[in-house]
Design a protein around this motif. Structure first.
Motif, mmCIF file in Angstrom:
data_model
loop_
_atom_site.group_PDB
_atom_site.id
_atom_site.type_symbol
_atom_site.label_atom_id
_atom_site.label_comp_id
_atom_site.label_asym_id
_atom_site.label_seq_id
_atom_site.Cartn_x
_atom_site.Cartn_y
_atom_site.Cartn_z
ATOM 1 N N LEU A 58 63.794 31.527 0.064
ATOM 2 C CA LEU A 58 64.508 31.882 1.287
ATOM 3 C C LEU A 58 64.972 30.630 2.016
ATOM 4 C CD1 LEU A 58 65.368 33.894 3.536
ATOM 5 C CD2 LEU A 58 63.056 33.648 4.446
ATOM 6 N N LEU A 59 64.090 29.659 2.148
ATOM 7 C CA LEU A 59 64.448 28.408 2.820
ATOM 8 C C LEU A 59 65.564 27.700 2.078
ATOM 9 C CD1 LEU A 59 63.910 26.362 5.059
ATOM 10 C CD2 LEU A 59 62.134 25.359 3.613
ATOM 11 N N ARG A 60 65.461 27.656 0.756
ATOM 12 C CA ARG A 60 66.512 27.022 -0.048
ATOM 13 C C ARG A 60 67.851 27.729 0.153
ATOM 14 N NH1 ARG A 60 66.379 28.192 -6.108
ATOM 15 N NH2 ARG A 60 67.387 29.980 -5.198
ATOM 16 N N ASP A 61 67.845 29.060 0.090
ATOM 17 C CA ASP A 61 69.085 29.822 0.286
ATOM 18 C C ASP A 61 69.648 29.610 1.683
ATOM 19 O OD1 ASP A 61 68.905 30.811 -2.271
ATOM 20 O OD2 ASP A 61 68.104 32.778 -1.669
ATOM 21 N N HIS A 62 68.788 29.523 2.676
ATOM 22 C CA HIS A 62 69.240 29.320 4.052
ATOM 23 C C HIS A 62 69.856 27.928 4.222
ATOM 24 C CE1 HIS A 62 68.664 28.316 8.371
ATOM 25 N NE2 HIS A 62 69.149 29.532 8.516
ATOM 26 N N GLU A 63 69.229 26.939 3.620
ATOM 27 C CA GLU A 63 69.711 25.564 3.793
ATOM 28 C C GLU A 63 71.011 25.290 3.054
ATOM 29 O OE1 GLU A 63 66.276 23.301 2.660
ATOM 30 O OE2 GLU A 63 65.536 23.231 4.728
ATOM 31 N N THR A 64 71.325 26.086 2.019
ATOM 32 C CA THR A 64 72.598 25.877 1.318
ATOM 33 C C THR A 64 73.769 26.228 2.199
ATOM 34 O OG1 THR A 64 72.643 28.101 0.371
ATOM 35 C CG2 THR A 64 71.590 26.356 -0.949
#
Length: 110
Positions: A58-64
Motif C-alpha cells: 500500500l505504501l509503495r502504491d501510494h508513493e508512486t
C-alpha cells in the motif's frame, strides 16, 4: 406527581439520585472488568486489517503517485481514515519503529 410541589420535587430528586447511583455502579463495574482483562492480557485492541506485507505494498502504491486515494481505498478495501493509519504504520515499520504488540504471559512461555 406534580414537580412544583414539595412532594413531587422530592420524588423526582430521589429518582435522579437513584439513576446517578446506578450509573456510578455501572462505571465502577466496567472499570474493574477492564482491569481484570488487562491483568490477564486479554486487552489488545483492534487488530489491523492489513498484514505488514500488504501495508508495505500500500505504501509503495501510494508513493508512486499513480493511484488516487479513492483507488487505493477501493483496491485495499479500506476507508480513508484506515488507509491513512495504515500508511503511517507502514512508514513506521519501514523505519524500524514498529510498535510491538504486548504478549500475554502464556505466549511468552511458549
Amino acid at each position: 406527581y406534580d414537580p412544583t410541589d414539595p412532594m413531587g420535587k422530592m420524588f423526582i430528586g430521589f429518582l435522579a439520585i437513584m439513576a446517578e447511583f446506578e450509573s456510578d455502579l455501572n462505571r465502577q463495574r466496567t472499570k474493574a472488568g477492564v482491569e481484570v482483562a488487562k491483568s490477564k492480557g486479554k486487552m489488545r485492541g483492534k487488530q489491523h486489517k492489513l498484514s505488514p506485507l500488504r501495508r508495505n505494498l500500500l505504501l509503495r502504491d501510494h508513493e508512486t503517485g499513480r493511484f488516487t486515494v479513492d483507488d487505493l481505498c477501493a483496491g485495499y478495501d479500506l476507508k480513508k481514515t484506515a488507509l491513512y493509519e495504515n500508511l503511517k504504520l507502514a512508514r513506521n515499520e519501514r523505519a524500524g519503529a514498529a510498535p510491538q504488540p504486548e504478549l500475554a504471559e502464556d505466549e511468552l512461555s511458549a
